[in-house]
Design a protein around this motif. Structure first.
Motif, short mmCIF file in Angstrom:
data_model
loop_
_atom_site.label_atom_id
_atom_site.label_comp_id
_atom_site.label_asym_id
_atom_site.label_seq_id
_atom_site.Cartn_x
_atom_site.Cartn_y
_atom_site.Cartn_z
N PRO A 89 0.82 -1.23 0.00
CA PRO A 89 0.00 0.00 0.00
C PRO A 89 0.85 1.27 0.00
CG PRO A 89 -0.22 -1.18 2.08
CD PRO A 89 0.55 -2.06 1.17
N LEU A 90 2.01 1.24 0.63
CA LEU A 90 2.89 2.40 0.64
C LEU A 90 3.33 2.74 -0.78
CD1 LEU A 90 4.81 4.49 1.92
CD2 LEU A 90 6.40 2.62 2.35
N GLU A 91 3.74 1.74 -1.53
CA GLU A 91 4.21 1.98 -2.88
C GLU A 91 3.06 2.31 -3.84
OE1 GLU A 91 6.72 -1.42 -3.74
OE2 GLU A 91 8.10 -0.84 -2.13
N GLU A 92 1.87 1.78 -3.58
CA GLU A 92 0.72 2.10 -4.44
C GLU A 92 0.23 3.53 -4.23
OE1 GLU A 92 -2.13 -0.99 -3.59
OE2 GLU A 92 -1.12 -2.42 -4.92
N LEU A 142 3.01 13.38 10.72
CA LEU A 142 3.71 13.99 9.58
C LEU A 142 3.27 13.24 8.33
CD1 LEU A 142 7.12 13.89 11.37
CD2 LEU A 142 6.09 16.02 10.57
N GLU A 143 2.60 13.93 7.42
CA GLU A 143 2.21 13.31 6.16
C GLU A 143 3.34 13.50 5.15
OE1 GLU A 143 -1.82 13.31 3.72
OE2 GLU A 143 -0.71 15.17 3.51
N CYS A 144 3.69 12.42 4.45
CA CYS A 144 4.83 12.46 3.53
C CYS A 144 4.45 11.92 2.17
CB CYS A 144 5.99 11.63 4.09
SG CYS A 144 6.61 12.22 5.66
N ARG A 145 4.99 12.58 1.14
CA ARG A 145 4.88 12.12 -0.24
C ARG A 145 6.16 11.36 -0.55
NH1 ARG A 145 7.00 14.44 -4.73
NH2 ARG A 145 7.50 16.32 -3.56
N LEU A 146 6.02 10.13 -1.02
CA LEU A 146 7.18 9.30 -1.33
C LEU A 146 7.96 9.90 -2.50
CD1 LEU A 146 8.59 6.65 -0.57
CD2 LEU A 146 7.14 5.49 -2.23
N VAL A 147 9.26 10.16 -2.29
CA VAL A 147 10.07 10.77 -3.34
C VAL A 147 11.25 9.90 -3.78
CG1 VAL A 147 9.40 13.15 -2.85
CG2 VAL A 147 11.36 12.17 -1.66
N HIS A 148 11.71 8.97 -2.94
CA HIS A 148 12.83 8.09 -3.30
C HIS A 148 12.67 6.75 -2.60
CE1 HIS A 148 15.12 11.36 -5.11
NE2 HIS A 148 14.97 12.06 -4.00
N THR A 149 13.15 5.71 -3.25
CA THR A 149 13.20 4.38 -2.66
C THR A 149 14.57 3.78 -2.96
OG1 THR A 149 10.83 4.09 -3.06
CG2 THR A 149 12.09 2.10 -2.64
N PHE A 150 15.20 3.22 -1.94
CA PHE A 150 16.51 2.59 -2.09
C PHE A 150 16.46 1.21 -1.44
CE2 PHE A 150 17.11 7.16 -1.57
CZ PHE A 150 17.86 7.48 -2.69
N THR A 151 17.23 0.28 -1.96
CA THR A 151 17.31 -1.06 -1.37
C THR A 151 18.78 -1.38 -1.11
OG1 THR A 151 15.36 -1.65 -2.66
CG2 THR A 151 16.55 -3.46 -1.62
N PRO A 152 19.32 -0.89 0.02
CA PRO A 152 20.74 -1.10 0.29
C PRO A 152 21.07 -2.43 0.95
CG PRO A 152 19.79 0.28 1.98
CD PRO A 152 18.70 -0.01 0.98
N GLY A 153 20.08 -3.14 1.45
CA GLY A 153 20.32 -4.40 2.17
C GLY A 153 19.01 -5.13 2.39
N ASP A 154 18.78 -5.61 3.60
CA ASP A 154 17.56 -6.37 3.89
C ASP A 154 16.36 -5.49 4.24
OD1 ASP A 154 18.28 -5.58 6.43
OD2 ASP A 154 18.37 -7.60 7.27
N HIS A 155 16.53 -4.18 4.21
CA HIS A 155 15.44 -3.24 4.42
C HIS A 155 15.35 -2.33 3.19
CE1 HIS A 155 15.55 -4.58 8.53
NE2 HIS A 155 14.56 -3.78 8.85
N VAL A 156 14.16 -1.83 2.91
CA VAL A 156 13.97 -0.85 1.85
C VAL A 156 13.90 0.51 2.53
CG1 VAL A 156 12.46 -0.07 -0.02
CG2 VAL A 156 12.72 -2.52 0.45
N LEU A 157 14.65 1.47 2.01
CA LEU A 157 14.63 2.83 2.55
C LEU A 157 13.66 3.66 1.72
CD1 LEU A 157 18.41 3.59 3.13
CD2 LEU A 157 16.73 2.71 4.74
N TYR A 158 12.70 4.24 2.41
CA TYR A 158 11.72 5.12 1.77
C TYR A 158 12.01 6.54 2.24
CZ TYR A 158 9.18 0.87 0.69
OH TYR A 158 8.82 -0.36 0.21
N VAL A 159 12.17 7.44 1.29
CA VAL A 159 12.37 8.85 1.63
C VAL A 159 11.09 9.58 1.24
CG1 VAL A 159 13.73 10.93 1.21
CG2 VAL A 159 14.85 8.68 1.26
#
Length: 187
Positions: A89-92, A142-159
């Motif tokens: 749902p976050l990515e959608e 805090l409401e946030c609009r997703l602007v970046h996604t990174f996958t550096p390891g076993d977690h996905v970083l959402y900015v």
């Protein structure tokens, strides 16, 4: 290199902005209480509730790997383990609401550990300005609009860029020390 006075410098001829290319370190393989894990548990993080998805079918989870990464524009980074259902749902919706919890109330966190069919029962959920699930019975949101996604390891970083904020009441925000548990990324 370490300069006199303890300041790190690059070796002569090396670019100080060069990317680190060392392979990732396996945190204490096979030993939950190894030295790296013991030291990492001293890094105190907050304990938050994050929501996403439509208000009619809210996705809700506890998260502790959160940090502000920019002041202008205001950006938050949130790490979520790669296998969590919350990611869909976050990515959608391309957005999320991060809720700060009062330090003296761990009730919502405990509730989220319960059975799926009762986790959200009787929970007040309203639409945020972007139509995401908002929990007004928390300390702040805090409401946030997703602007970046990174996958550096076993977690996905959402900015996420903070687009709206509201404090619902005064008080200190909950952190992992208040809760008495530290998430080391293994669960």
């Amino acid at each position: 290199m370490i300069r006199p006075g303890g300041h790190a410098t690059s070796p002569p001829g090396e670019d100080e902005t060069a990317a680190v290319t060392d392979p990732p370190i396996d945190i204490d393989p096979g030993r939950e209480q190894g030295e790296i894990t013991r030291v990492l548990t001293g890094v105190v993080n907050g304990l938050y509730v994050v929501t996403s998805g439509p208000v009619e079918r809210p996705a809700v989870m506890a998260v502790s790997m959160v940090s502000q990464v920019s002041a202008e524009p205001p950006l938050l980074m949130m790490a979520i383990r790669h296998n969590r259902r919350f990611r869909t749902p976050l990515e959608e919706t391309k957005g999320f609401v991060l809720h700060l919890l009062p330090a003296d109330d761990i009730g919502l966190i405990e509730r989220l550990k319960g059975p799926a069919q009762t986790r959200l029962r009787d929970l007040v959920i309203e639409p945020s300005p972007r139509g995401l699930p908002l929990l007004p019975d928390t300390l702040a949101a805090l409401e946030c609009r997703l602007v970046h996604t990174f996958t550096p390891g076993d977690h996905v970083l959402y900015v996420g860029q903070v687009t709206w904020a509201r404090r619902f009441r005064e008080g200190r925000a909950l952190n992992l020390s208040d809760y008495g548990h530290v998430y080391t990324g293994r669960q």
